[in-house]
Design an enzyme around this catalytic site. Structure first.
Site, PDB file in Angstrom:
ATOM      1  N   TYR A 199       1.140   0.027  15.007  1.00  0.00           N
ATOM      2  CA  TYR A 199       0.237  -0.156  13.882  1.00  0.00           C
ATOM      3  C   TYR A 199       0.531   0.830  12.750  1.00  0.00           C
ATOM      4  O   TYR A 199       0.526   2.022  12.940  1.00  0.00           O
ATOM      5  CB  TYR A 199      -1.215   0.021  14.337  1.00  0.00           C
ATOM      6  N   LYS A 204      -2.783  -2.579   8.015  1.00  0.00           N
ATOM      7  CA  LYS A 204      -2.879  -4.044   8.057  1.00  0.00           C
ATOM      8  C   LYS A 204      -1.970  -4.641   6.990  1.00  0.00           C
ATOM      9  O   LYS A 204      -1.743  -4.062   5.948  1.00  0.00           O
ATOM     10  CB  LYS A 204      -4.321  -4.464   7.778  1.00  0.00           C
ATOM     11  N   ASP A 214       0.886  -1.165   0.000  1.00  0.00           N
ATOM     12  CA  ASP A 214       0.000   0.000   0.000  1.00  0.00           C
ATOM     13  C   ASP A 214       0.919   1.209   0.000  1.00  0.00           C
ATOM     14  O   ASP A 214       1.627   1.460   0.976  1.00  0.00           O
ATOM     15  CB  ASP A 214      -0.876  -0.044   1.262  1.00  0.00           C
TER      16      ASP A 214
END
Ligand code: F6R
Ligand code: MG
Ligand code: MG
Length: 371
Positions: A232, A235, A15
């Site tokens: 984080y 994902k 991403d």
């Protein structure tokens, strides 16, 4: 690292920025990836390629004779992601430009640097069909259930009973992502042991599958982005390559498990359980809109032919998967009604790798010990 007459299929994804939030890639990113890989093909680094996408993830599907974990291949993918980040994502101020590129310098292999990787090296048969699965807004354990069904469940794969070529079963490599250890288990003999592990897809993840005579059958990406980064950063949306037919599960058996939109972790802020919806590669279905989701999966079918890719066929662009999409929407409605409550929100262990610990930290001092 090897160079051989065996063909390798490498899928490397990242991403590197998305259009209007985190929900889909921009066509200019796809265009730039095609240009970069075309150059890689002309330079003889790869034999062939296809650029795909799912949600906000750009997927580089490549074939070559250089084997798995080859630094030339990984560098080509890394340079492609860097170039697109600079020339497209940053220029257009796409959201989360370069988000999965966790380091500034390439050190031989993209594993541990952010992008997801699945690779499989094999001797081409007379004809070699493969299916590439790409999912967004979820994590690598999402393949556990479908891979078990494809390679070990005769209620899914008729060939396990009917075809003598499949009758000896398959060996599963399972990674314990918490301990960084791996174990191989044979099916059908050890299917209960296998299920005891992979029934917890947050910890135990199927990484490779071979037929019990050693023929490579499937390979999945196992990177846990959140664990790598220590916090984080999105994902680790996974990919998986499955070979099919003639002594392996038929293509129809390979995609059949996705008629059941099973519940996977991911979705909004990587912190919610939701159904895995099978969708077409086309932008009409391939974008994570509702509550940044629900999690979805695209499947592309190819023939691997003398080191080249023939195809793809968009496997879920079929009314045969309409019911699965409807069911996924029903499950999504039901789960969404739970709002911030478990089981829609992930359990505390999984939330450890999100921003929730910051909130908990803030409240720490205000907890009073009870008498
Ligand atoms: C990212 C993702 C999204 C984001 C969410 C919040 O892959 O799944 O759901 O987590 O849109 O994003 P930020 O924190 O960037 O505003
Ligand atoms: Mg994103
Ligand atoms: Mg994504």
């Amino acid at each position: 690292m090897s160079s051989s007459n065996k063909t390798t299929v490498s899928v490397i994804k990242a991403d590197i920025g998305s259009l209007a939030g985190h929900h889909r890639v921009h066509p200019k990113q796809i265009e730039a990836a095609n240009e970069s890989l075309e150059k890689g093909k002309i330079d003889g680094i790869i034999n062939d390629f296809y650029v795909s996408h799912v949600g906000d993830d750009l997927e580089l599907i490549m074939t070559h004779y250089k084997g798995e974990d080859n630094s030339d291949i990984h560098k080509l993918a890394w340079d492609t992601f860097i170039e697109i980040t600079e020339k497209v994502s940053k220029k257009l101020k796409l959201y989360g430009a370069g988000q999965d590129l966790l380091t500034d310098s390439f050190s031989g292999n993209v594993k541990g640097m952010g992008p997801g990787v699945a690779e499989i090296e094999f001797e081409e048969r007379k004809s070699d069909p493969i299916v590439i699965f790409m999912a967004d807004k979820t994590s690598p354990g999402c393949w556990n259930l479908p891979l078990y069904k494809i390679f070990a469940d005769p209620f899914n794969t008729a060939g396990l009973i009917i075809d003598p070529g499949l009758h000896e079963g398959f060996k599963f490599d399972v990674l314990d992502v918490m301990e960084g250890k791996s174990v191989s288990l044979k099916c059908p003999e050890e299917s209960y042991d296998l299920l005891a592990l992979i029934g917890d897809p947050n910890r135990y993840i199927i990484s490779k599958i071979e037929r019990n005579d050693g023929m490579p059958a499937a390979s999945a990406s196992t990177t846990r982005l959140s664990l790598i980064a220590g916090k984080y950063v999105g994902k680790d949306d996974p990919v998986c390559i499955v070979r099919a037919q003639h002594g392996l599960p038929a293509v129809g058996e390979v995609i059949e498990p996705f008629t059941f939109p099973h519940i996977v972790p991911g979705w909004m802020r990587g912190s919610h359980n939701g159904p895995l919806m099978p969708v077409s590669e086309d932008f009409s279905q391939n974008k994570c809109t509702r509550f940044d989701g629900p999690p979805r999966v695209v499947a592309l079918g190819f023939q691997v032919s003398n080191g080249r890719l023939v195809g793809p066929s968009d496997m879920f662009a079929d009314p045969g998967f309409d019911h699965a999409r409807m069911k996924a929407n029903e499950i999504a409605d039901f789960l969404r009604l739970h709002g911030p409550f478990i089981p829609h929100r992930l359990g505390s262990e999984e939330m450890e790798y999100t921003t929730l610990p910051l909130v908990m930290d803030k409240l720490k001092e205000r907890f009073k010990t009870m008498d």
